[in-house]
Design a protein around this motif. Structure first.
Motif, PDB file in Angstrom:
ATOM      1  N   PRO A 112       0.830  -1.206   0.000  1.00 12.54           N
ATOM      2  CA  PRO A 112       0.000   0.000   0.000  1.00 12.54           C
ATOM      3  C   PRO A 112       0.864   1.255   0.000  1.00 12.54           C
ATOM      4  CG  PRO A 112      -0.752  -1.574   1.658  1.00 12.54           C
ATOM      5  CD  PRO A 112       0.570  -2.072   1.150  1.00 12.54           C
ATOM      6  N   GLU A 128       0.701   3.875   1.671  1.00 11.54           N
ATOM      7  CA  GLU A 128       1.000   4.357   3.019  1.00 11.54           C
ATOM      8  C   GLU A 128       2.217   3.645   3.614  1.00 11.54           C
ATOM      9  OE1 GLU A 128      -1.119   4.603   7.412  1.00 11.54           O
ATOM     10  OE2 GLU A 128      -2.347   4.739   5.624  1.00 11.54           O
ATOM     11  N   LYS A 181       0.893  11.723  -2.221  1.00 11.98           N
ATOM     12  CA  LYS A 181      -0.092  10.670  -2.488  1.00 11.98           C
ATOM     13  C   LYS A 181       0.064  10.126  -3.901  1.00 11.98           C
ATOM     14  CE  LYS A 181      -5.063   9.656  -2.221  1.00 11.98           C
ATOM     15  NZ  LYS A 181      -5.193   9.056  -3.552  1.00 11.98           N
ATOM     16  N   GLU A 236       1.476   6.307  -5.095  1.00 12.17           N
ATOM     17  CA  GLU A 236       0.613   5.481  -5.937  1.00 12.17           C
ATOM     18  C   GLU A 236       1.383   5.007  -7.168  1.00 12.17           C
ATOM     19  OE1 GLU A 236      -2.783   7.894  -6.707  1.00 12.17           O
ATOM     20  OE2 GLU A 236      -3.791   7.331  -4.823  1.00 12.17           O
ATOM     21  N   SER A 241      -5.565  -2.478  -0.321  1.00 12.97           N
ATOM     22  CA  SER A 241      -4.731  -1.284  -0.198  1.00 12.97           C
ATOM     23  C   SER A 241      -5.427  -0.215   0.643  1.00 12.97           C
ATOM     24  CB  SER A 241      -4.408  -0.728  -1.589  1.00 12.97           C
ATOM     25  OG  SER A 241      -3.604   0.420  -1.501  1.00 12.97           O
ATOM     26  N   ILE A 242      -6.713  -0.056   0.458  1.00 12.33           N
ATOM     27  CA  ILE A 242      -7.475   0.901   1.264  1.00 12.33           C
ATOM     28  C   ILE A 242      -7.553   0.439   2.716  1.00 12.33           C
ATOM     29  CG2 ILE A 242      -9.764   1.908   1.622  1.00 12.33           C
ATOM     30  CD1 ILE A 242      -8.140   3.102  -0.727  1.00 12.33           C
ATOM     31  N   TYR A 275      -5.403  -1.302   4.358  1.00 16.48           N
ATOM     32  CA  TYR A 275      -4.102  -1.086   4.984  1.00 16.48           C
ATOM     33  C   TYR A 275      -3.883   0.380   5.358  1.00 16.48           C
ATOM     34  CZ  TYR A 275      -1.882  -5.682   4.557  1.00 16.48           C
ATOM     35  OH  TYR A 275      -1.528  -6.998   4.714  1.00 16.48           O
ATOM     36  N   SER A 276      -4.584   1.284   4.697  1.00 13.54           N
ATOM     37  CA  SER A 276      -4.411   2.704   5.014  1.00 13.54           C
ATOM     38  C   SER A 276      -5.191   3.113   6.262  1.00 13.54           C
ATOM     39  CB  SER A 276      -4.838   3.565   3.818  1.00 13.54           C
ATOM     40  OG  SER A 276      -6.239   3.482   3.597  1.00 13.54           O
ATOM     41  N   HIS A 277      -6.054   2.235   6.789  1.00 13.81           N
ATOM     42  CA  HIS A 277      -6.758   2.527   8.042  1.00 13.81           C
ATOM     43  C   HIS A 277      -5.753   2.427   9.184  1.00 13.81           C
ATOM     44  CE1 HIS A 277      -9.456   2.205  11.471  1.00 13.81           C
ATOM     45  NE2 HIS A 277     -10.462   2.585  10.687  1.00 13.81           N
ATOM     46  N   ASN A 304     -13.636   5.735   0.659  1.00 15.89           N
ATOM     47  CA  ASN A 304     -12.430   5.764  -0.170  1.00 15.89           C
ATOM     48  C   ASN A 304     -12.518   4.910  -1.428  1.00 15.89           C
ATOM     49  OD1 ASN A 304     -10.173   7.266   1.513  1.00 15.89           O
ATOM     50  ND2 ASN A 304     -11.336   6.032   2.983  1.00 15.89           N
TER      51      ASN A 304
END
Length: 546
Positions: free
Chosen positions: A311, A313, A353, A357, A458-459, A461-463, A507
């Protein structure tokens, strides 16, 4: 054209054995390997030891094409065996130390290994496998026991067991290396993670190993004399070919028996590590490590990561800690690394960001891959480079495997249409860079829409509360399938499933957001990959959503 002549003057079969021969001259006094406080050799010493070990293998009866197995962590003997075994004309087969005895016995029989080198740490595991073979009225391979971590003699040597250092010392220092007759001679067998009933032994050849070794240290931006920390197992695609490749540039190997953030930071600080590798799991481990386990990095450390897409992040946090992350994609059947995210200087000024990516993409083919593309697997036509249309990643070239051991039909299927088929789905962006989206078997089809589990993960993991995540399909009576997320939380965090679902909806397009969230430890297979097949069964057992 007249005057052309192919002979020994202008043609020599490509083999990574030549890297060691050159290292013994060019880098003779440079340190080749450090394994704990008591083992430190130069390239000159490593070359001399490998000659004697090759001789000793010959005296044990190893002839051209015979298979020599290993069961060991990243220790100095593994580096020596990568050279000594092919120098004796034999074929190296590194076994995964995470297998059980039953699986190891299957692989030993399938490969017909005649010798197995075993680290003391895995002696019981190996002995269990050898007992199974004996009980089946078959002849087990000879056992050679590696030294303990302090380089002292193993305590469990008996009359039927050889001891590594004694065996090596019995070799002849004047032994004549058995160079490959053809550069397509097999050099190693690497087993993919799969069922033991149908093992898939991937055959590497000398030519492919030579070329991919060069490609890998170029991907890693290694110049002469790097200091490489071994966190990638050498049993995994021969350490992504660097078990051989470091000799070409006079690199120093720093051995690490056990991977932990504390040990990684210690070795980087004490040994002045310049490069290392690791799956996204290792990156995740580092960024979530305790502050007390960390040490300031003496310099920026280049870390090469492959596997599932890390990810953005995680990439950002790694660079905050002082690591420079290089992202690659590969598969065992192409000797490991095949593509990499070649960074463009014009991306340096992009917002963070967008930059991360881009860095998470799998990029372009390495120098020694003839061709890599994304195709429709049925029609074999190339997908448009629109960054949206998914197809299968395929490869062609000298670093593709020779085939699957004893399985001609599986090899033909993998090579159909003139490409090697990876089974991985990706898109191609307008700039030609590829981005992996999923495995063919993992894609979720919900209401006619294809959902990439990699994007959803991936989203997740960003939490800030999520340590690990995996997404699979759950049956749905209306949509056919919907995303089901399995999540492991970081220590000290307590969130409920609705918070995770809402975070994803904020997201992602709503249809991509999980409708089910289950909090649990994630099962992993022998190579450390999350076992999605088990998670799919658990999701299926939940029943259909209405």
């Amino acid at each position: 054209m007249e005057g052309l002549l192919k002979c020994s003057v202008n043609y020599v079969p490509l083999t990574p054995i030549s890297f060691l021969e050159r290292a013994a001259n060019v880098f003779r006094g440079r340190t080749s390997i450090i394994d704990g406080p008591s083992v430190k050799y130069t390239w000159g010493e490593t070359h001399a030891r490998c000659i004697k070990l090759a001789s000793a293998l010959s005296e044990l009866g190893m002839s051209r094409g015979d298979v020599v197995a290993t069961l060991a962590p990243n220790v100095y003997a593994m580096q020596e065996l990568h050279f000594a075994v092919p120098m004796a004309g034999a074929v190296l087969c590194n076994l995964n130390t995470r297998h059980d005895s039953a699986t190891i016995s299957v692989l030993l029989r399938h490969s017909e290994a005649k010798v197995i080198f075993v680290d003391q740490q895995f002696l019981q595991l190996a002995q269990g496998a050898l007992n199974i073979i004996t009980n089946e009225k078959e002849t087990p391979p000879l056992l050679v026991l590696l030294p303990q971590s302090d380089n002292s003699s193993p305590s469990s040597v008996n009359s039927s067991t050889h001891e590594y250092e004694s065996l090596l010392e019995s070799g002849n220092s004047e032994f004549a290396i058995r160079w490959p007759i053809s550069e397509l001679d097999p050099i190693s067998i690497n087993y993919t993670s799969g069922t033991t009933s149908q093992p898939k032994g991937v055959i590497f050849n000398h030519r492919g190993a030579y070329l991919n070794s060069i490609a890998t240290f170029m991907i890693h931006e290694m110049s002469s004399w790097p200091v490489y920390l071994w966190t990638v197992p050498m049993f995994h695609s021969n350490g992504w070919s660097l078990a051989w490749g470091l000799a070409a540039i006079g690199g120093t190997s720093i051995c690490l028996r056990k991977v932990s953030p504390k040990l990684i930071f210690e070795r980087i600080a004490e040994d002045k590590v310049t490069h290392m590798g690791g799956a996204p799991t290792v990156l995740n481990m580092i960024v979530n490590s305790a502050v007390s386990d960390r040490k300031p990095l003496p310099r920026k450390v280049n870390i090469m990561t492959g596997g599932s897409s890390p990810p953005p992040e995680i990439l950002s946090k790694m660079e905050e800690l002082g690591f420079q992350v290089h992202h690659l994609y590969g598969i065992t059947e192409i000797h490991g690394p095949g593509t990499y995210c070649l960074w463009k200087t014009e991306w340096d000024s992009l917002p963070p960001k967008e930059k991360y990516e881009l860095k998470a993409r799998q990029g372009v083919q390495n120098l020694c891959v003839e061709a890599a593309d994304i195709i429709y697997p049925i029609t074999m036509e190339k997908v448009p480079a629109d960054g949206k249309t998914m197809g299968e990643i395929v490869f062609r070239g000298n670093t593709v495997m020779s085939g699957y051991l004893k399985d001609v039909e599986a090899t033909k299927e993998a090579f159909k249409g003139g490409w090697f088929h990876t089974g991985d789905l990706a898109v191609k962006h307008p700039d030609g860079y590829i981005e992996v989206k999923d495995r063919l078997k993992d894609i979720i089809i919900s209401g006619g829409e294809n959902i990439s589990t990699v994007e959803v993960e991936s989203i997740l993991y960003s939490h800030p509360a999520v340590l690990e995540a995996a997404v699979v399909a759950r049956p749905d009576n209306h949509w056919g399938q919907t995303p089901c997320a399995f999540v492991k939380l970081k220590d000290g965090f307590n969130v409920d499933n609705q918070e995770i679902i809402n975070f994803c909806r904020d997201n992602l397009p709503n249809y991509m957001a999980p409708r089910t969230v289950i909090f649990k430890d994630l099962p992993r297979n022998s190579t450390g990959k999350i076992q999605k097949v088990m998670l799919r069964e658990k999701a299926k057992a939940l029943g259909s959503l209405f």
